[in-house]
Design a protein around this motif. Structure first.
Motif, PDB file in Angstrom:
ATOM      1  N   ASP A  46      44.198   6.115 -79.491  1.00  0.00           N
ATOM      2  CA  ASP A  46      43.784   5.367 -80.684  1.00  0.00           C
ATOM      3  C   ASP A  46      43.837   6.294 -81.897  1.00  0.00           C
ATOM      4  O   ASP A  46      42.933   7.098 -82.110  1.00  0.00           O
ATOM      5  CB  ASP A  46      42.366   4.835 -80.449  1.00  0.00           C
ATOM      6  CG  ASP A  46      41.805   4.098 -81.664  1.00  0.00           C
ATOM      7  OD1 ASP A  46      42.507   4.016 -82.697  1.00  0.00           O
ATOM      8  OD2 ASP A  46      40.669   3.605 -81.562  1.00  0.00           O
ATOM      9  N   ARG A  66      44.026   5.350 -85.099  1.00  0.00           N
ATOM     10  CA  ARG A  66      43.767   4.639 -86.356  1.00  0.00           C
ATOM     11  C   ARG A  66      43.051   5.523 -87.369  1.00  0.00           C
ATOM     12  O   ARG A  66      43.327   5.443 -88.566  1.00  0.00           O
ATOM     13  CB  ARG A  66      42.981   3.352 -86.065  1.00  0.00           C
ATOM     14  CG  ARG A  66      43.815   2.339 -85.268  1.00  0.00           C
ATOM     15  CD  ARG A  66      42.983   1.144 -84.844  1.00  0.00           C
ATOM     16  NE  ARG A  66      41.849   1.580 -84.032  1.00  0.00           N
ATOM     17  CZ  ARG A  66      40.751   0.880 -83.840  1.00  0.00           C
ATOM     18  NH1 ARG A  66      40.627  -0.311 -84.409  1.00  0.00           N
ATOM     19  NH2 ARG A  66      39.768   1.352 -83.086  1.00  0.00           N
ATOM     20  N   ILE A  86      49.521  -5.657 -84.775  1.00  0.00           N
ATOM     21  CA  ILE A  86      48.345  -6.178 -85.483  1.00  0.00           C
ATOM     22  C   ILE A  86      47.259  -5.122 -85.665  1.00  0.00           C
ATOM     23  O   ILE A  86      46.391  -5.261 -86.529  1.00  0.00           O
ATOM     24  CB  ILE A  86      47.729  -7.409 -84.751  1.00  0.00           C
ATOM     25  CG1 ILE A  86      47.307  -7.056 -83.312  1.00  0.00           C
ATOM     26  CG2 ILE A  86      48.717  -8.560 -84.738  1.00  0.00           C
ATOM     27  CD1 ILE A  86      46.569  -8.183 -82.596  1.00  0.00           C
ATOM     28  N   ASN A 140      44.608  -4.844 -88.852  1.00  0.00           N
ATOM     29  CA  ASN A 140      43.190  -5.128 -88.570  1.00  0.00           C
ATOM     30  C   ASN A 140      42.302  -3.967 -89.012  1.00  0.00           C
ATOM     31  O   ASN A 140      41.212  -4.183 -89.552  1.00  0.00           O
ATOM     32  CB  ASN A 140      42.971  -5.366 -87.070  1.00  0.00           C
ATOM     33  CG  ASN A 140      43.526  -6.689 -86.594  1.00  0.00           C
ATOM     34  OD1 ASN A 140      43.951  -7.524 -87.393  1.00  0.00           O
ATOM     35  ND2 ASN A 140      43.540  -6.889 -85.288  1.00  0.00           N
ATOM     36  N   ASP A 159      52.309  -2.543 -81.469  1.00  0.00           N
ATOM     37  CA  ASP A 159      51.116  -1.817 -81.038  1.00  0.00           C
ATOM     38  C   ASP A 159      51.318  -1.148 -79.680  1.00  0.00           C
ATOM     39  O   ASP A 159      50.819  -0.055 -79.455  1.00  0.00           O
ATOM     40  CB  ASP A 159      49.914  -2.757 -80.978  1.00  0.00           C
ATOM     41  CG  ASP A 159      49.487  -3.194 -82.371  1.00  0.00           C
ATOM     42  OD1 ASP A 159      49.770  -2.456 -83.337  1.00  0.00           O
ATOM     43  OD2 ASP A 159      48.881  -4.267 -82.488  1.00  0.00           O
ATOM     44  N   VAL A 160      51.997  -1.822 -78.783  1.00  0.00           N
ATOM     45  CA  VAL A 160      52.306  -1.210 -77.486  1.00  0.00           C
ATOM     46  C   VAL A 160      53.819  -1.280 -77.284  1.00  0.00           C
ATOM     47  O   VAL A 160      54.406  -2.364 -77.296  1.00  0.00           O
ATOM     48  CB  VAL A 160      51.589  -1.908 -76.322  1.00  0.00           C
ATOM     49  CG1 VAL A 160      51.907  -1.205 -75.000  1.00  0.00           C
ATOM     50  CG2 VAL A 160      50.080  -1.924 -76.551  1.00  0.00           C
ATOM     51  N   ASP A 179      51.096   3.690 -77.424  1.00  0.00           N
ATOM     52  CA  ASP A 179      49.981   2.747 -77.591  1.00  0.00           C
ATOM     53  C   ASP A 179      48.946   3.456 -78.448  1.00  0.00           C
ATOM     54  O   ASP A 179      48.019   4.073 -77.929  1.00  0.00           O
ATOM     55  CB  ASP A 179      49.460   2.390 -76.191  1.00  0.00           C
ATOM     56  CG  ASP A 179      48.181   1.563 -76.182  1.00  0.00           C
ATOM     57  OD1 ASP A 179      47.683   1.196 -77.265  1.00  0.00           O
ATOM     58  OD2 ASP A 179      47.669   1.302 -75.078  1.00  0.00           O
ATOM     59  N   LEU A 202      45.587   0.535 -81.389  1.00  0.00           N
ATOM     60  CA  LEU A 202      44.531  -0.363 -80.929  1.00  0.00           C
ATOM     61  C   LEU A 202      43.335   0.452 -80.457  1.00  0.00           C
ATOM     62  O   LEU A 202      43.487   1.616 -80.076  1.00  0.00           O
ATOM     63  CB  LEU A 202      45.039  -1.223 -79.764  1.00  0.00           C
ATOM     64  CG  LEU A 202      46.179  -2.193 -80.065  1.00  0.00           C
ATOM     65  CD1 LEU A 202      46.717  -2.789 -78.776  1.00  0.00           C
ATOM     66  CD2 LEU A 202      45.712  -3.308 -81.001  1.00  0.00           C
ATOM     67  N   PRO A 203      42.141  -0.170 -80.453  1.00  0.00           N
ATOM     68  CA  PRO A 203      40.967   0.531 -79.918  1.00  0.00           C
ATOM     69  C   PRO A 203      41.114   0.753 -78.419  1.00  0.00           C
ATOM     70  O   PRO A 203      41.286  -0.211 -77.676  1.00  0.00           O
ATOM     71  CB  PRO A 203      39.813  -0.424 -80.222  1.00  0.00           C
ATOM     72  CG  PRO A 203      40.431  -1.765 -80.400  1.00  0.00           C
ATOM     73  CD  PRO A 203      41.820  -1.529 -80.914  1.00  0.00           C
ATOM     74  N   ARG A 204      41.079   1.976 -77.981  1.00  0.00           N
ATOM     75  CA  ARG A 204      41.177   2.270 -76.549  1.00  0.00           C
ATOM     76  C   ARG A 204      40.873   3.745 -76.334  1.00  0.00           C
ATOM     77  O   ARG A 204      41.198   4.597 -77.150  1.00  0.00           O
ATOM     78  CB  ARG A 204      42.565   1.963 -75.996  1.00  0.00           C
ATOM     79  CG  ARG A 204      43.697   2.785 -76.599  1.00  0.00           C
ATOM     80  CD  ARG A 204      44.874   2.858 -75.630  1.00  0.00           C
ATOM     81  NE  ARG A 204      44.447   3.499 -74.408  1.00  0.00           N
ATOM     82  CZ  ARG A 204      44.859   3.160 -73.196  1.00  0.00           C
ATOM     83  NH1 ARG A 204      45.718   2.197 -73.031  1.00  0.00           N
ATOM     84  NH2 ARG A 204      44.414   3.809 -72.131  1.00  0.00           N
TER      85      ARG A 204
END
Lengths: 451, 451
Positions: free
Chosen positions: B197, B199, B270, B274, B295-296, B314, B317-319
Motif C-alpha cells: 500500500d 498511497r 480506483i 479514492n 490497482d492490481v 498491487d 489499495l489498503p492492504r
C-alpha cells in the motif's frame, strides 16, 4: 460434538426443521410438489453421497436410480431400504438407460453425478424431459456444450442447477455477506482455484478408489477410470468451478456483470509422470505416456466491471489443499491462505486480522440456522446446503441460485483456457451466454435465510 | 537484542569483520582497488541509507556526492563528517552535474538512487565513464532502455549491478539454498509481486515524505514528487523486480533458462482516486485526475524450461505488505503467505509445515555469518547484503551477482506488461538480452559464503 444422526434423533430434525416452511405457507408462484420425487443418475461415490443426504429429508422421495454398475445400483437400493423408503425403479442396462429414468412420470427432478463427458448430454435430456436438473460440476467440457445447456433451458423453460458445493462453504458465505454489506468496498480483484493433489484420485490399483498403484482408465476404478484421461489429453483448466463459482457470485457475474475475456498459461507437465514412476517404476506402461495438462495452469479473467480474477488449476503435484481465495476491494481484502482479513479503518494499519473473528461476526444466516446439522453431510457441510437449495428450488419450480447461464459461463473456462494455452496465451473472448441480458438481471438473494 | 551500533562497538566489527578477506589474500583475477572509492548519485531517503551503510565499511571511501537538492547534499556531507571521513566532492548545480562526478578520477564506483527516469541514463553514463555502477531498482522503463544497459555494458566492458535488495532477504536466501539443494525437486511454478500500500508514499502534504495530504508532483516531496506520475500515466507493472528478482535467480534466468513471453491484465483503477478524495475532498484538483495504472496488475511469464511465473503489482489499495512468494516444484513448495512449506516424504501428507523450521535449517551461509550485524542496516538486513555484494564485486572488478542482463530482463516486465494490457492481454515476447548466450551461461554461485 454430537454426531449428525444423534442430533437428528434428538431434535426430530428430519421430520420438521428440514421442511422449514410448511408447504401450505409457501408464497412461491410456480407450481409446487408436495414431496419432491427425485431420480439419481450416477451412483458413484459422489452420487451415493447425494443419495444419503436426500434420504434424510422428509420432503424428498427417491423414486429412481440409475447406474451402469450393478454393484453401485445395489448399494443405493440398499440405502433406500435402510432408510425405510419405498423401493425405487432402477436403470442401468446400458449407457442410455438414464433416458428410461427420464421418461418416468414419477420423477420431478434428477441429480446427475456421472463422469464429466456425460454431464451436458444428461442435463440437456433431463430438461427436454421436463425434469428439474441438478448437475454435478463441472457442467460442460466444450463451448458447444455450454451453449447446449443455455439453449435447452431457454427452449424448454425447464431449470437446471449446477451443484457447486463450494458456494456454500461457511467461510465463502460469510465473505459473500461481507461483500454484500460493503465491508470490502467496491470490488477490484479476486483469486481462486483448485489446488488439490489428485494424484491418488487419478491413479489407483484397480481395487481401491484412491492410490495404491499407477493404473487408470480400463485398469483403474472410480474416478481414475475416466478423470485421468482429461489430464492425458487436454492442456486446460478442466475443473474451474470450485474456485470460480464462489467468486462469480460475489462479482455478480451474469447479474449486472459478466466475464469478458481470459488468458491462460500452463507450466510444464511432470507431476503425473513422476507419480507413475514412483508407483509403478520406469518400466510401467503408463510411464511412457505424455500428459498434456500442465501441472499448474493459471487463467486470468477480466470482467465487464473492470475486475480481474485469477483462477488456478494445480492438481498434479504434491501439495496440501487450498482453493486459494482472495477477495479484494477498495476498502480491504480476505485471503484464505494465511486465513486473514484486512479492512481499512477497522484493522490496525498495515496489519492483518485473523479471519476467524470476521467470519464469525458475518456468519451467514443459513449457516447459523443449519450449521450444526449440515456439518455431517459431507465436505464440511457444503453438501447439505447445495442439495437443500436444489430441493427447495425444485419443489417451488423456481430458478435456482446457480442456473444454466452460470453453469455455462463458469465451465467455459475449460475450453477457453485450452484455446488460450494452445495459442501461446492469446486472449479469448468469453461468450455472453445471457445474450445481453446480464445488464438487467438482478443478483439472486444469497442472503435470505431460506435456501 | 543489542543495537547495531553497540554490536559494532563491542566487536570492533567495522574495522575487521567487514573486510572479510584482507586484500592481500584475494584471488580475484581482475584488478583490485585498495579501498573502493564510491560516489553517490541521488541522496534522497534511499541514497542516504546506502551512504550510511557505506560509511560503516572500512574498505570504502565515499569520495563524491551528487544531488540537485542542496539540503540533501548538506545532510550527506554532514554524515561523512560524523563518520570521521574526509570531505567528499559535491555536485548538484543542475540535472547533469552527475556527469562531473563521473569525470572524477577519484571515483571507482557509483551508487545511483535517483528517480526512475534517470536510472538508465545515469547507469549508461557511468559505464561509459568506466565506473562500476550500482543501480537502484527498477533499472529501466522502456525496452530501449533495457537494451541500452546491455549494449553499454558490452561496449564498455564495465559492469553494472542492479541493487535488488530482496534477493538478499533471509527467507529468500534460505529458499534459494533449498532450491539449489533440490528440496523442491524440479521447479514448475512461481509467484511473486509487489503488494504494498503505497498511497502515503504517492501522496503527501508537501512537508513530510509520507502521507498527510493529497499532493504529488510539484506540490509533493520525496517520492511523491516523481513516482506518482508513473501511476497517473502508465498502465503497467512499473516495479517488478522486488518480486521477480529473487524468483529469476532461483529459476536460473539468463543462466540456463530465460523469460520467453508474458501476458498481463490490469484491474480497474480506483484506489488512488479514492485516496485523494479521502485526503483532500471531492473538490481537490487531483480528484479530477484519471489514473491509468490498474490497482492490481497480474503478469504471467513463461520460461524456456517450461515454468510459469505470476508477478503481481498491487500498490494502490489498503492492504498489508506481502511480496506473495511461492516456489513450487515436483517435490513440494514454499508459500510466504501463511509462511508454510510442504515437502513430499518429509511433511505429514497433505499438511503444511510452518516455514520457520525449514528456513532455519537452510539458513544461508551469508546470513549465518553476517546476520546479526546486517539486521540494523535497513529493510531487515537486506540492504547490508546487497551493498556488500556490490562493494566486493566492484573491489575485485568482477561481474556482480545481478548484472546488466538481469537488470534488462527483469525491468522489461514494465514495458511488456504495458503493451500486453494495452492490447487486451496479447502475449508479448520477452527479448533475449543475452543474445542467445543464456544457454551456456552458468548460474552465479549464490551459495558461497563471501558475498
Amino acid at each position: 460434538m454430537e454426531s449428525r444422526r444423534s442430533f437428528l434423533r434428538k431434535s426430530a430434525f428430519g421430520a420438521t426443521a428440514l421442511g422449514i416452511y410448511p408447504l401450505g405457507q409457501l408464497q412461491a408462484a410456480a407450481p409446487q410438489t408436495e414431496r419432491l420425487r427425485v431420480g439419481l443418475i450416477g451412483l458413484g461415490l459422489r452420487g451415493t453421497n447425494h443419495l444419503r443426504n436426500l434420504l434424510l429429508r422428509d420432503d424428498v422421495q427417491v423414486t429412481a436410480l440409475c447406474d451402469t454398475d450393478p454393484a453401485r445400483l445395489e448399494l443405493a437400493a440398499q440405502a433406500l431400504k435402510e432408510a425405510g423408503q419405498a423401493k425405487a425403479a432402477t436403470f442401468g442396462a446400458h449407457e442410455y438407460s438414464y433416458r428410461d429414468l427420464l421418461a418416468m412420470e414419477a420423477v420431478d427432478a434428477v441429480v446427475i453425478s456421472t463422469p464429466w463427458l456425460w454431464h451436458t448430454p444428461m442435463a440437456v435430456d433431463a430438461m427436454k424431459a421436463g425434469k428439474y436438473a441438478g448437475l454435478e460440476v463441472s457442467a460442460a467440457t466444450t463451448l458447444a456444450e455450454c451453449w447446449d445447456l443455455v439453449n435447452t433451458h431457454e427452449a424448454t423453460g425447464t431449470h437446471m442447477m449446477l451443484l457447486e458445493n463450494v458456494n456454500y462453504r461457511r467461510d465463502i458465505m460469510a465473505v459473500l455477506r461481507m461483500v454484500r454489506e460493503g465491508v470490502f468496498g467496491e470490488l477490484v480483484h479476486f483469486r481462486c482455484g483448485y489446488q488439490h493433489d489428485l494424484r491418488e484420485v487419478k491413479f489407483n490399483n484397480g481395487k481401491q478408489p484412491y492410490g495404491g498403484g499407477a493404473e487408470f482408465g480400463e485398469k483403474g476404478i472410480s474416478e481414475a477410470r475416466w478423470r485421468t484421461l482429461h489430464s492425458l489429453k487436454r492442456n486446460a483448466d478442466v475443473y474451474p468451478t470450485h474456485g470460480l463459482g464462489p467468486i462469480a457470485v460475489m462479482a455478480d457475474i451474469n447479474r449486472g456483470n459478466r466475464l469478458v475475456s481470459l488468458t491462460s498459461s500452463a507450466s510444464k507437465a511432470i507431476g503425473l509422470h513422476n507419480h507413475i514412476v514412483a508407483q509403478g517404476g520406469e518400466d510401467h506402461p503408463n510411464a511412457a505416456l505424455k500428459f498434456k495438462q500442465g501441472d499448474v495452469i493459471t487463467t486470468t479473467l477480466t470482467t465487464a466491471r473492470g475486475e480481474t480474477i485469477i483462477v488456478t488449476h494445480d492438481c498434479n503435484l504434491p501439495r496440501p489443499y487450498s482453493l486459494g481465495f482472495r477477495v479484494q476491494g477498495a476498502k480491504g481484502l480476505w485471503e484464505v491462505d494465511g486465513s486473514r482479513i484486512y479492512v481499512e479503518g477497522k484493522s490496525q494499519p498495515h496489519r492483518w486480522d485473523p479471519a476467524a473473528s470476521w467470519l464469525e461476526a458475518y456468519d451467514h444466516p443459513l449457516w447459523q440456522r443449519y450449521g450444526e446439522y449440515a456439518t455431517g453431510a459431507g465436505h464440511g457441510g457444503m453438501d447439505f446446503f447445495v442439495m437443500h437449495a436444489f430441493v427447495e428450488s425444485a419443489k417451488r419450480g423456481i430458478a435456482p441460485p446457480i442456473d444454466a447461464y452460470d453453469a455455462a459461463a463458469w465451465s467455459a473456462v475449460t475450453p477457453l483456457s485450452e484455446q488460450s494455452i494452445a495459442a501461446g496465451g492469446e486472449p479469448q473472448h468469453v461468450p455472453d451466454f445471457t445474450r445481453g441480458r446480464w445488464i438487467g438481471r438482478t443478483p439472486y438473494d444469497w442472503l435470505k435465510d431460506t435456501f
